[in-house]
Scaffold this motif. Structure first.
Motif, PDB file in Angstrom:
ATOM      1  N   PRO A   1      11.382   7.204   3.142  1.00 34.95           N
ATOM      2  CA  PRO A   1      10.273   6.264   3.096  1.00 34.95           C
ATOM      3  C   PRO A   1      10.203   5.417   4.367  1.00 34.95           C
ATOM      4  N   VAL A   2       9.018   4.898   4.614  1.00 36.26           N
ATOM      5  CA  VAL A   2       8.802   3.938   5.693  1.00 36.26           C
ATOM      6  C   VAL A   2       8.298   2.660   5.045  1.00 36.26           C
ATOM      7  N   ILE A   3       8.912   1.569   5.409  1.00 34.21           N
ATOM      8  CA  ILE A   3       8.480   0.263   4.915  1.00 34.21           C
ATOM      9  C   ILE A   3       8.022  -0.535   6.124  1.00 34.21           C
ATOM     10  N   MET A   4       6.779  -0.969   6.064  1.00 37.02           N
ATOM     11  CA  MET A   4       6.196  -1.769   7.143  1.00 37.02           C
ATOM     12  C   MET A   4       6.007  -3.193   6.638  1.00 37.02           C
TER      13      MET A   4
ATOM     14  N   GLN B   1      -0.040  14.121   1.711  1.00 38.51           N
ATOM     15  CA  GLN B   1      -1.431  14.404   1.364  1.00 38.51           C
ATOM     16  C   GLN B   1      -2.436  13.713   2.284  1.00 38.51           C
ATOM     17  N   ASP B   2      -2.017  12.665   2.949  1.00 40.14           N
ATOM     18  CA  ASP B   2      -2.920  11.823   3.746  1.00 40.14           C
ATOM     19  C   ASP B   2      -2.594  11.989   5.231  1.00 40.14           C
ATOM     20  N   ARG B   3      -3.345  12.853   5.913  1.00 43.47           N
ATOM     21  CA  ARG B   3      -3.084  13.130   7.336  1.00 43.47           C
ATOM     22  C   ARG B   3      -3.245  11.888   8.206  1.00 43.47           C
ATOM     23  N   ALA B   4      -4.240  11.073   7.916  1.00 44.72           N
ATOM     24  CA  ALA B   4      -4.431   9.846   8.692  1.00 44.72           C
ATOM     25  C   ALA B   4      -3.243   8.906   8.485  1.00 44.72           C
ATOM     26  N   GLY B   5      -2.752   8.842   7.250  1.00 42.55           N
ATOM     27  CA  GLY B   5      -1.576   8.025   6.960  1.00 42.55           C
ATOM     28  C   GLY B   5      -0.352   8.530   7.700  1.00 42.55           C
ATOM     29  N   LEU B   6      -0.198   9.847   7.765  1.00 41.61           N
ATOM     30  CA  LEU B   6       0.914  10.446   8.506  1.00 41.61           C
ATOM     31  C   LEU B   6       0.828  10.080   9.987  1.00 41.61           C
TER      32      LEU B   6
ATOM     33  N   THR C   1       0.858  -1.174   0.000  1.00 45.97           N
ATOM     34  CA  THR C   1       0.000   0.000   0.000  1.00 45.97           C
ATOM     35  C   THR C   1       0.893   1.221   0.000  1.00 45.97           C
ATOM     36  N   ASP C   2       0.703   2.081  -0.982  1.00 44.99           N
ATOM     37  CA  ASP C   2       1.469   3.317  -1.095  1.00 44.99           C
ATOM     38  C   ASP C   2       0.654   4.430  -0.436  1.00 44.99           C
ATOM     39  N   VAL C   3       1.228   5.074   0.572  1.00 45.22           N
ATOM     40  CA  VAL C   3       0.531   6.147   1.274  1.00 45.22           C
ATOM     41  C   VAL C   3       1.354   7.421   1.126  1.00 45.22           C
TER      42      VAL C   3
ATOM     43  N   ARG D   1      -0.647   7.476  11.314  1.00 38.72           N
ATOM     44  CA  ARG D   1      -0.331   6.042  11.463  1.00 38.72           C
ATOM     45  C   ARG D   1       1.172   5.810  11.381  1.00 38.72           C
ATOM     46  N   MET D   2       1.833   6.507  10.450  1.00 40.37           N
ATOM     47  CA  MET D   2       3.275   6.346  10.287  1.00 40.37           C
ATOM     48  C   MET D   2       4.017   6.786  11.539  1.00 40.37           C
ATOM     49  N   VAL D   3       3.667   7.943  12.066  1.00 37.72           N
ATOM     50  CA  VAL D   3       4.348   8.454  13.259  1.00 37.72           C
ATOM     51  C   VAL D   3       4.054   7.562  14.463  1.00 37.72           C
ATOM     52  N   ALA D   4       2.830   7.070  14.567  1.00 38.30           N
ATOM     53  CA  ALA D   4       2.494   6.167  15.671  1.00 38.30           C
ATOM     54  C   ALA D   4       3.309   4.878  15.586  1.00 38.30           C
ATOM     55  N   ALA D   5       3.535   4.391  14.375  1.00 45.98           N
ATOM     56  CA  ALA D   5       4.254   3.129  14.187  1.00 45.98           C
ATOM     57  C   ALA D   5       5.760   3.281  14.351  1.00 45.98           C
ATOM     58  N   THR D   6       6.301   4.437  13.933  1.00 50.38           N
ATOM     59  CA  THR D   6       7.757   4.582  13.900  1.00 50.38           C
ATOM     60  C   THR D   6       8.301   5.607  14.882  1.00 50.38           C
ATOM     61  N   GLY D   7       7.451   6.538  15.304  1.00 53.01           N
ATOM     62  CA  GLY D   7       7.925   7.625  16.152  1.00 53.01           C
ATOM     63  C   GLY D   7       8.728   8.657  15.378  1.00 53.01           C
TER      64      GLY D   7
END
Length: 51
Positions: A28-31, A10-15, A4-6, A17-23
């Motif tokens: 790029p972030v690869i999950m 542009q995607d505040r919810a994606g941002l 999934t490319d986020v 989620r990314m910060v919650a997952a990685t701090g």
């Protein structure tokens, strides 16, 4: 391989989620599952795929 490319610019919810997952705010972030990698490192990517 499915992915999934986020666009976190542009995607505040994606941002959020990314910060919650990685701090972090770096991209790029690869999950893979519940593990993450910030930036690009081929050896780390291989390790994530094998875990």
């Amino acid at each position: 391989m499915q992915f999934t490319d986020v666009d976190v610019a542009q995607d505040r919810a994606g941002l959020k989620r990314m910060v919650a997952a990685t701090g972090q705010y770096g991209v790029p972030v690869i999950m893979v599952g519940d593990q993450s990698m910030v930036g690009w490192n081929p050896k780390e990517f291989d390790r994530l795929l094998k875990s």
